[in-house]
Design an enzyme around this catalytic site. Structure first.
Site: not given
Length: 312
Positions: A45, A50, A79, A112
């Site tokens: 994931d 990130y 996402k 997200h």
């Protein structure tokens, strides 16, 4: 082999995954993902925000090249970030993620958050007072473009993240392709039982992020982090398991798909070793009783589409 659950579009979803948010310092994430694949993880994931998708992709592609896995053996989630909610930017955001990952398609692409930020290169656009700058895009318009991503073969499935029950229903009311997943914070101190039931009735699986309660962020003097909780420690002792394994088993028995993270190979292995025991109804009930609606991830509370101001 990790057990799977069927998504509402008939794809198999491995019931435990590796979370990659803050999964290691820069340069470490690739090794963490390689280690995870080596010990048996088949569900990774990630997310654009990130800022480690190049490393995640390098690890996946290295393991494909080594013959450890084929692309179809691994379930990869990413996402759509809040600065890409404008319909004309959705596919652009997904193509950037695919380029960074070095993959031709995703297994699952999530929105997200239900709210959007000002469009542009900066992921966290702020005004002169340091406040994040919102954009007024409606997530139902974004969703219609997410559906186009499925039609164009960029992703097999689409879903939501951090959406409350009312927001999910709004998407379902206009969707021609149903969301398969809603990814939300979920752990013994925020067990999301009402949201899980709501989603289950509509054929939506809950992915549980921060499943171990993000040990450093909710430990306070008046209650310990879940990993230090006496009830959980007692159950762990009884089963000869770690507290983390008890929590992950609990979340799986609740019908969620937890995505713990660790940069420690031994812990990675431990976290996936939760399929050889079961918690009793009584044990599940005693963990249910620990719920205290303690939320770790409270992000952009000022936004008018902030999802956590309703009961669930």
């Amino acid at each position: 082999m990790t057990p799977t659950v069927k998504l509402n579009n008939n794809y198999d979803f491995p019931v435990i995954g590796l979370g990659t948010y803050n999964a290691g310092k820069e340069g470490e994430v690739e090794q963490v993902v390689k280690d995870a694949i080596d010990v048996g993880y088949r569900h990774i994931d990630g997310a654009m925000v990130y800022e480690n998708e190049k490393e995640v992709g390098a690890a996946i592609n290295a393991k494909i090249a080594e013959g450890v896995i084929k692309r179809e053996d691994i379930f990869v989630t990413s996402k759509l970030w809040n600065t890409y909610h404008k319909p004309e930017l959705v596919q652009q955001g997904l193509r950037k993620t695919l380029a960074d990952l070095g993959l031709k398609y995703l297994d699952l692409y999530l929105m997200h958050w239900p709210f959007a930020f000002k469009e542009g290169e900066v992921l966290m656009p702020k005004d002169e007072n340091g406040q994040l700058i919102p954009s007024d895009v409606d997530y139902v318009d974004t969703w219609k473009e997410m559906e186009e991503c499925v039609k164009s073969g960029l992703t097999k499935s689409i879903g939501l993240s951090n959406f409350n029950s009312e927001q999910i229903q709004r998407v379902l009311d206009i969707a021609t392709i149903k969301p398969v997943v809603n990814q939300v914070e979920c752990h013994p101190y925020l067990n999301q039982s009402k949201l899980i039931a709501f989603c289950k009735e509509r054929g939506i699986v809950i992915t549980a992020y921060c499943p171990l309660g993000s040990p450093n962020s909710i430990a306070r003097a008046d209650f310990p982090a879940p990993l230090k909780d006496p009830t959980l420690q007692e159950i762990a002792k009884k089963h000869g398991k770690s507290v983390a394994q008890i929590i992950l088993r609990y979340l799986i028995q609740h019908g969620t798909v937890p995505i713990p993270k660790s940069s420690n190979k031994r812990r990675l292995q431990e976290n996936i070793g939760v399929f050889n025991f079961e918690l009793s109804e009584q044990e599940v009930a005693s963990i249910d009783a620990l719920n205290r609606n303690a939320r770790i991830c409270v992000f952009a509370e000022y936004h008018k589409l902030y999802p956590f101001n309703v009961e669930f």
